[in-house]
Motif scaffolding. Sequence first.
Motif, PDB file in Angstrom:
ATOM      1  N   ILE A 160      -8.392  -1.710  20.272  1.00 19.35           N
ATOM      2  CA  ILE A 160      -9.820  -1.998  20.227  1.00 19.35           C
ATOM      3  C   ILE A 160     -10.393  -2.028  21.645  1.00 19.35           C
ATOM      4  O   ILE A 160     -11.448  -1.485  21.920  1.00 19.35           O
ATOM      5  CB  ILE A 160     -10.094  -3.345  19.514  1.00 19.35           C
ATOM      6  N   ASN A 161      -9.707  -2.694  22.541  1.00 17.96           N
ATOM      7  CA  ASN A 161     -10.053  -2.738  23.960  1.00 17.96           C
ATOM      8  C   ASN A 161      -8.787  -3.137  24.708  1.00 17.96           C
ATOM      9  O   ASN A 161      -7.718  -3.194  24.104  1.00 17.96           O
ATOM     10  CB  ASN A 161     -11.229  -3.687  24.236  1.00 17.96           C
ATOM     11  N   LYS A 162      -8.903  -3.448  25.997  1.00 19.93           N
ATOM     12  CA  LYS A 162      -7.677  -3.730  26.759  1.00 19.93           C
ATOM     13  C   LYS A 162      -6.977  -5.007  26.304  1.00 19.93           C
ATOM     14  O   LYS A 162      -5.796  -5.183  26.553  1.00 19.93           O
ATOM     15  CB  LYS A 162      -7.962  -3.775  28.251  1.00 19.93           C
ATOM     16  N   ASN A 163      -7.670  -5.895  25.612  1.00 19.87           N
ATOM     17  CA  ASN A 163      -7.076  -7.170  25.195  1.00 19.87           C
ATOM     18  C   ASN A 163      -6.670  -7.214  23.720  1.00 19.87           C
ATOM     19  O   ASN A 163      -5.868  -8.061  23.346  1.00 19.87           O
ATOM     20  CB  ASN A 163      -8.051  -8.321  25.444  1.00 19.87           C
ATOM     21  N   ILE A 164      -7.243  -6.373  22.888  1.00 17.45           N
ATOM     22  CA  ILE A 164      -7.034  -6.472  21.433  1.00 17.45           C
ATOM     23  C   ILE A 164      -6.430  -5.186  20.882  1.00 17.45           C
ATOM     24  O   ILE A 164      -6.947  -4.095  21.112  1.00 17.45           O
ATOM     25  CB  ILE A 164      -8.363  -6.734  20.694  1.00 17.45           C
ATOM     26  N   THR A 165      -5.347  -5.356  20.125  1.00 17.86           N
ATOM     27  CA  THR A 165      -4.753  -4.258  19.368  1.00 17.86           C
ATOM     28  C   THR A 165      -4.668  -4.698  17.914  1.00 17.86           C
ATOM     29  O   THR A 165      -4.276  -5.833  17.630  1.00 17.86           O
ATOM     30  CB  THR A 165      -3.334  -3.931  19.880  1.00 17.86           C
ATOM     31  N   VAL A 166      -5.058  -3.817  17.014  1.00 18.14           N
ATOM     32  CA  VAL A 166      -4.973  -4.095  15.580  1.00 18.14           C
ATOM     33  C   VAL A 166      -3.941  -3.145  14.988  1.00 18.14           C
ATOM     34  O   VAL A 166      -3.988  -1.935  15.220  1.00 18.14           O
ATOM     35  CB  VAL A 166      -6.335  -3.909  14.880  1.00 18.14           C
ATOM     36  N   VAL A 167      -3.003  -3.726  14.229  1.00 17.45           N
ATOM     37  CA  VAL A 167      -1.932  -2.937  13.626  1.00 17.45           C
ATOM     38  C   VAL A 167      -1.961  -3.134  12.116  1.00 17.45           C
ATOM     39  O   VAL A 167      -2.041  -4.263  11.629  1.00 17.45           O
ATOM     40  CB  VAL A 167      -0.549  -3.379  14.167  1.00 17.45           C
ATOM     41  N   PHE A 168      -1.909  -2.018  11.383  1.00 21.14           N
ATOM     42  CA  PHE A 168      -1.662  -2.046   9.938  1.00 21.14           C
ATOM     43  C   PHE A 168      -0.253  -1.505   9.761  1.00 21.14           C
ATOM     44  O   PHE A 168       0.042  -0.388  10.196  1.00 21.14           O
ATOM     45  CB  PHE A 168      -2.679  -1.190   9.177  1.00 21.14           C
ATOM     46  N   THR A 169       0.624  -2.302   9.165  1.00 17.20           N
ATOM     47  CA  THR A 169       2.021  -1.900   9.040  1.00 17.20           C
ATOM     48  C   THR A 169       2.178  -0.748   8.056  1.00 17.20           C
ATOM     49  O   THR A 169       1.273  -0.448   7.280  1.00 17.20           O
ATOM     50  CB  THR A 169       2.906  -3.075   8.589  1.00 17.20           C
ATOM     51  N   LYS A 170       3.355  -0.143   8.089  1.00 15.64           N
ATOM     52  CA  LYS A 170       3.639   0.952   7.160  1.00 15.64           C
ATOM     53  C   LYS A 170       4.020   0.398   5.786  1.00 15.64           C
ATOM     54  O   LYS A 170       4.296  -0.792   5.628  1.00 15.64           O
ATOM     55  CB  LYS A 170       4.749   1.830   7.714  1.00 15.64           C
ATOM     56  N   ASP A 171       4.043   1.277   4.813  1.00 10.76           N
ATOM     57  CA  ASP A 171       4.430   0.924   3.442  1.00 10.76           C
ATOM     58  C   ASP A 171       5.807   0.262   3.461  1.00 10.76           C
ATOM     59  O   ASP A 171       6.744   0.767   4.082  1.00 10.76           O
ATOM     60  CB  ASP A 171       4.460   2.199   2.594  1.00 10.76           C
ATOM     61  N   GLY A 172       5.921  -0.883   2.827  1.00  8.70           N
ATOM     62  CA  GLY A 172       7.198  -1.573   2.716  1.00  8.70           C
ATOM     63  C   GLY A 172       7.491  -2.524   3.861  1.00  8.70           C
ATOM     64  O   GLY A 172       8.525  -3.185   3.866  1.00  8.70           O
ATOM     65  N   GLU A 173       6.620  -2.609   4.857  1.00  8.53           N
ATOM     66  CA  GLU A 173       6.853  -3.506   5.989  1.00  8.53           C
ATOM     67  C   GLU A 173       5.818  -4.628   5.978  1.00  8.53           C
ATOM     68  O   GLU A 173       4.619  -4.374   5.869  1.00  8.53           O
ATOM     69  CB  GLU A 173       6.776  -2.750   7.318  1.00  8.53           C
ATOM     70  N   THR A 174       6.284  -5.840   6.103  1.00  9.51           N
ATOM     71  CA  THR A 174       5.374  -6.986   6.165  1.00  9.51           C
ATOM     72  C   THR A 174       4.915  -7.188   7.605  1.00  9.51           C
ATOM     73  O   THR A 174       5.527  -6.681   8.545  1.00  9.51           O
ATOM     74  CB  THR A 174       6.072  -8.275   5.684  1.00  9.51           C
ATOM     75  N   ALA A 175       3.857  -7.960   7.757  1.00 11.93           N
ATOM     76  CA  ALA A 175       3.402  -8.329   9.102  1.00 11.93           C
ATOM     77  C   ALA A 175       4.514  -9.104   9.803  1.00 11.93           C
ATOM     78  O   ALA A 175       4.775  -8.903  10.994  1.00 11.93           O
ATOM     79  CB  ALA A 175       2.126  -9.159   9.024  1.00 11.93           C
ATOM     80  N   ASP A 176       5.200  -9.981   9.063  1.00 12.19           N
ATOM     81  CA  ASP A 176       6.303 -10.752   9.636  1.00 12.19           C
ATOM     82  C   ASP A 176       7.391  -9.840  10.187  1.00 12.19           C
ATOM     83  O   ASP A 176       7.905 -10.046  11.287  1.00 12.19           O
ATOM     84  CB  ASP A 176       6.921 -11.684   8.584  1.00 12.19           C
ATOM     85  N   GLY A 177       7.752  -8.804   9.426  1.00 13.74           N
ATOM     86  CA  GLY A 177       8.790  -7.871   9.856  1.00 13.74           C
ATOM     87  C   GLY A 177       8.385  -7.128  11.118  1.00 13.74           C
ATOM     88  O   GLY A 177       9.190  -6.954  12.047  1.00 13.74           O
ATOM     89  N   VAL A 235       0.867  -1.178   0.000  1.00 11.73           N
ATOM     90  CA  VAL A 235       0.000   0.000   0.000  1.00 11.73           C
ATOM     91  C   VAL A 235       0.904   1.229   0.000  1.00 11.73           C
ATOM     92  O   VAL A 235       1.565   1.526   0.991  1.00 11.73           O
ATOM     93  CB  VAL A 235      -0.949   0.006   1.230  1.00 11.73           C
ATOM     94  N   HIS A 236       0.940   1.913  -1.128  1.00  9.81           N
ATOM     95  CA  HIS A 236       1.845   3.030  -1.341  1.00  9.81           C
ATOM     96  C   HIS A 236       1.598   4.146  -0.327  1.00  9.81           C
ATOM     97  O   HIS A 236       0.473   4.569  -0.105  1.00  9.81           O
ATOM     98  CB  HIS A 236       1.673   3.541  -2.777  1.00  9.81           C
ATOM     99  N   ARG A 237       2.687   4.611   0.313  1.00  8.99           N
ATOM    100  CA  ARG A 237       2.686   5.720   1.273  1.00  8.99           C
ATOM    101  C   ARG A 237       1.840   5.468   2.511  1.00  8.99           C
ATOM    102  O   ARG A 237       1.390   6.403   3.167  1.00  8.99           O
ATOM    103  CB  ARG A 237       2.250   7.015   0.598  1.00  8.99           C
ATOM    104  N   SER A 238       1.611   4.241   2.824  1.00  7.42           N
ATOM    105  CA  SER A 238       0.846   3.910   4.025  1.00  7.42           C
ATOM    106  C   SER A 238       1.715   4.119   5.261  1.00  7.42           C
ATOM    107  O   SER A 238       2.886   3.783   5.273  1.00  7.42           O
ATOM    108  CB  SER A 238       0.391   2.452   3.956  1.00  7.42           C
ATOM    109  N   LEU A 239       1.123   4.690   6.300  1.00 10.84           N
ATOM    110  CA  LEU A 239       1.811   4.867   7.566  1.00 10.84           C
ATOM    111  C   LEU A 239       1.329   3.790   8.529  1.00 10.84           C
ATOM    112  O   LEU A 239       0.209   3.304   8.417  1.00 10.84           O
ATOM    113  CB  LEU A 239       1.508   6.242   8.160  1.00 10.84           C
ATOM    114  N   GLU A 240       2.184   3.432   9.472  1.00 15.15           N
ATOM    115  CA  GLU A 240       1.769   2.442  10.464  1.00 15.15           C
ATOM    116  C   GLU A 240       0.579   2.987  11.239  1.00 15.15           C
ATOM    117  O   GLU A 240       0.563   4.132  11.659  1.00 15.15           O
ATOM    118  CB  GLU A 240       2.918   2.139  11.418  1.00 15.15           C
ATOM    119  N   ASN A 241      -0.428   2.155  11.384  1.00 17.25           N
ATOM    120  CA  ASN A 241      -1.636   2.536  12.097  1.00 17.25           C
ATOM    121  C   ASN A 241      -1.917   1.490  13.162  1.00 17.25           C
ATOM    122  O   ASN A 241      -2.064   0.316  12.856  1.00 17.25           O
ATOM    123  CB  ASN A 241      -2.800   2.639  11.105  1.00 17.25           C
ATOM    124  N   LYS A 242      -1.960   1.933  14.413  1.00 20.10           N
ATOM    125  CA  LYS A 242      -2.213   1.022  15.532  1.00 20.10           C
ATOM    126  C   LYS A 242      -3.497   1.473  16.209  1.00 20.10           C
ATOM    127  O   LYS A 242      -3.634   2.642  16.577  1.00 20.10           O
ATOM    128  CB  LYS A 242      -1.050   1.065  16.511  1.00 20.10           C
TER     129      LYS A 242
END
Length: 170
Positions: A67-84, A57-64
């Motif tokens: 959701i609640n005290k137990n769940i966090t959802v992260v979208f990585t930044k452009d060029g970063e995989t979930a694995d990384g 996703v071009h020019r995407s910034l990391e977005n964290k």
Amino acid sequence: MKIVFVDGYNVINSWPNLKTEKDHSLEGARNKLINILHNYSVFNDCKVIIVFDAYKVHRSLENKEQINKNITVVFTKDGETADGYIERKVHSLGRRVEIYVVTSDYLEQQTIFQRGAVRVSSLEFYSEVNTSENIIKNKAIGNKATNKNHLGDNVDKDVLARLEAMRRSN
């Protein structure tokens, strides 16, 4: 505290109930995964971090998003995989907490294992989540059956006998 990192798209593509959801809407599949893992995290008293990669996703910034005290959802930044992202976070946490990483990516599993985390394949985790859901359902059914409130449970035996006599005399 147990922390579970989940490679979101890897799980969506592995779990049969999410694959069909993905065919209709990727956002729907993501939301369903979040809901399923919320129940899992509460039942198992753990934190779950679901990571979706925005690798292409071009020019995407990391977005964290917490959701609640137990769940966090992260979208990585452009060029970063979930694995990384997961590798970086596992490395920074070190061996201070119990860490599980859910992915079916074999190379990722080996890397995570070397850093002290427990690796769990997506299908193994699917089985574990289903087991938790079944236990929750069975407890709910048991609570429903045992929570009936009968008059005889709350009234003195003498009063109950007099009421029964009055009922029969009419």
